[in-house]
Design a protein around this motif. Structure first.
Motif, mmCIF file in Angstrom:
data_model
loop_
_atom_site.group_PDB
_atom_site.id
_atom_site.type_symbol
_atom_site.label_atom_id
_atom_site.label_comp_id
_atom_site.label_asym_id
_atom_site.label_seq_id
_atom_site.Cartn_x
_atom_site.Cartn_y
_atom_site.Cartn_z
ATOM 1 N N LEU A 23 21.214 7.811 60.713
ATOM 2 C CA LEU A 23 22.185 8.426 59.801
ATOM 3 C C LEU A 23 22.593 9.815 60.285
ATOM 4 N N ALA A 24 21.660 10.551 60.884
ATOM 5 C CA ALA A 24 22.003 11.865 61.431
ATOM 6 C C ALA A 24 22.989 11.725 62.591
ATOM 7 N N TYR A 102 27.027 0.331 54.468
ATOM 8 C CA TYR A 102 26.840 -0.826 55.347
ATOM 9 C C TYR A 102 25.379 -0.893 55.808
ATOM 10 N N PHE A 103 24.809 0.250 56.145
ATOM 11 C CA PHE A 103 23.396 0.316 56.519
ATOM 12 C C PHE A 103 22.504 -0.135 55.361
ATOM 13 N N LEU A 104 22.807 0.338 54.149
ATOM 14 C CA LEU A 104 22.015 -0.058 52.986
ATOM 15 C C LEU A 104 22.133 -1.559 52.728
ATOM 16 N N ALA A 105 23.323 -2.108 52.927
ATOM 17 C CA ALA A 105 23.508 -3.556 52.769
ATOM 18 C C ALA A 105 22.667 -4.310 53.769
ATOM 19 N N ILE A 118 21.146 -2.062 64.107
ATOM 20 C CA ILE A 118 22.021 -2.852 64.974
ATOM 21 C C ILE A 118 23.313 -3.191 64.228
ATOM 22 N N ALA A 119 23.178 -3.628 62.984
ATOM 23 C CA ALA A 119 24.354 -3.976 62.189
ATOM 24 C C ALA A 119 25.259 -2.769 61.998
ATOM 25 N N THR A 120 24.654 -1.623 61.668
ATOM 26 C CA THR A 120 25.441 -0.426 61.387
ATOM 27 C C THR A 120 26.158 0.082 62.630
#
Length: 509
Positions: A23-24, A102-105, A118-120
């Motif tokens: 996230l950073a 999207y990361f949280l999903a 990877i998804a994010t």
């Protein structure tokens, strides 16, 4: 037992640290994009200018697009004023929030939390999300955010339903609909995917789904009521983009299906290629891997694309653009990551490759955004930020500050640029879709018309729309009022110039 607990605690702490790094890195990436935009000339792209222009009003509807981004921009301008910084900061904040949701999903449904990264990072491989959204998009940017928010709310509700998750699902659905109309394909496909899956079907009979529906309706209602009275004007522009010239039905269908295939490849082709490259040794296992979540997300993709096919076959849709697929195919990196998660491979070598590609893209994208404008003197290719709107504003400033003036232009691009550089002078564009009334303007004693012209702009006379505007106010056009302006491009070649014209009319004279 103690060793197992210590190992689990260490694993959780390590996972949290990796997520914080992710996230950073994304936050830094968007800060760099913001700084890159601030380093460019203050002349606006098309969508930036539209937001600058419409930020003068708070309305239930503006044009052929729903109003979510306009409302957010209006609020930002009210709080911080209109500037290049407030335009760019809002966009980058929305995009950063999209990556976070999207990361949280992804984290909601992954067994291996590394795969959520990877998804994010996969969003960086989608040109429409990574590059085009930074270059010049607004309503699509809102759709990227609302689609990510919807995916998080939807997967959370499916996995661990609660009142809060259903309320969030209603919020995401409502704001998605007023972000861009094609967003409705995502919740529609999600509904069909749940309906077709015996394991998840009971979620449709949960009474809390009614709460989600009420929340969505409350959010959509103000714009929906406006849309009822303006449906023809609001839809005409979009339908012109989607439909063809009315030729043979079979040929129209082939054109539509072909454009869908090309748009899908343009949207997701690079993502598929890079995922295949980074996991090349394990592709057979990943391809065969299945889970409840790959089944659900895969069905959402299939149903969403299937709905578009039905629109092509029975709705006359003939031109599908890659950007139009954003709320659907944004699911692709998540689906591929779920396949990787289901295969449960050792991800150490792949993660190094993925981060290498991600960092390269994080450097490449702002570099391209800067280079395409800053190298115009070498290439001779001028982008909208190269256009000398700021210089034009300085040219006409004495005319608009010596009396209460309304600036009138033919299009929102010039209107938004002049609005930015001449504020607080009100600006009006005459490109309002047929059937929509122009927004209200304050009292004024002078009208300044501004438009693009050829090199001999004075000989062309006042554009017809301006003449009609004067006639409606009982005034006559006077060609002697026209002034031609020739200005150099920002970062332009010596001798390359852009041509404007303007005319000033005092009301009552």
């Amino acid at each position: 037992m103690l060793q197992q607990n210590q190992s689990a605690t260490y694993g959780i702490r390590l996972s949290s640290e990796r997520h914080a790094i992710l996230l950073a890195a994304i936050a830094i990436y968007f800060i760099v994009n913001f700084l890159a935009r601030m380093a460019l000339p203050g002349n606006l792209e098309l969508d930036e200018a539209e937001q600058s222009y419409f930020s003068q009003w708070l309305m239930a509807g503006y044009s052929s697009q729903p109003p979510l981004y306009n409302w957010l921009q209006y609020a930002t301008v009210q709080l911080f004023g209109l500037s290049l910084a407030s335009l760019s900061a809002l966009k980058n904040l929305i995009l950063f929030s999209a990556y976070v949701f999207y990361f949280l999903a992804a984290r909601e449904v992954m067994r291996d939390r590394q795969v959520a990264a990877i998804a994010t990072l996969g969003l960086l491989t989608i040109p429409q999300v990574a590059f085009e959204a930074q270059r010049d998009l607004s309503h699509t940017v809102a759709t990227i955010f609302t689609a990510s928010l919807f995916l998080y709310a939807f997967l959370r509700t499916v996995r661990r339903p609660s009142i809060s998750s259903f309320l969030l699902l209603g919020l995401a659905t409502g704001v998605g609909v007023i972000a861009k109309y094609n967003f409705v394909l995502l919740p529609a496909a999600a509904f069909l995917a749940i309906l077709s899956d015996a394991k998840w079907r009971p979620r449709l009979f949960d009474w809390r789904l009614l709460l989600a529906g009420v929340i969505a309706l409350v959010i959509v209602a103000p714009h929906a009521l406006w849309l009822v009275d303006h449906i023809s004007a609001a839809s005409a522009h979009t339908m012109r983009k989607l439909t063809g010239s009315g030729g043979a039905p079979a040929l129209a269908m082939l054109n539509g299906l072909g454009s869908l295939a090309l748009a899908s490849l343009g949207f997701g082709g690079l993502t598929l290629a890079l995922f295949a490259l980074t996991h090349r040794e394990k592709l057979p296992a990943i391809f065969r891997a299945r889970s409840d979540w790959t089944r659900l997300t895969g069905r959402i993709l299939i149903f969403a694309l299937g709905l578009i096919v039905l629109m092509i076959l029975f709705g006359g849709v003939e031109k599908v653009r890659d950007r139009w697929l954003t709320p659907i195919l944004i699911l692709l990196p998540l689906y591929l990551a779920l396949k990787i998660d289901a295969a449960a491979p050792n991800l150490q070598p792949e993660m190094r490759r993925i981060w290498a590609i991600a960092i390269a893209l994080m450097v490449l994208i702002p570099t391209l955004l800067l280079g395409r404008v800053a190298t115009a003197s070498l290439t001779g290719l001028y982008q909208y930020p190269n256009y000398p709107f700021a210089s034009m504003a300085e040219e006409v400033r004495p005319q608009v500050t010596s009396a209460p003036t309304l600036v009138v232009t033919l299009d929102t691009h010039m209107a938004g640029n002049l609005r930015l550089h001449l504020q607080p002078v009100p600006v009006l564009a005459l490109s309002t879709p047929a059937g929509l009334k122009p927004p209200p303007t304050p009292e004024h004693q002078r009208i300044l018309f501004a438009w693009r012209s050829a090199a001999d702009g004075t000989s062309a006379g006042l554009p017809q729309k301006f003449e009609q505007y004067l006639q409606e106010r009982g005034m006559k056009a006077d060609a002697s009022q026209i002034r031609a302006v020739t200005l150099p491009y920002a970062y332009g070649r010596a001798g390359d110039e852009y041509h404007f014209a303007y005319a000033v009319f005092d009301i009552g004279h």
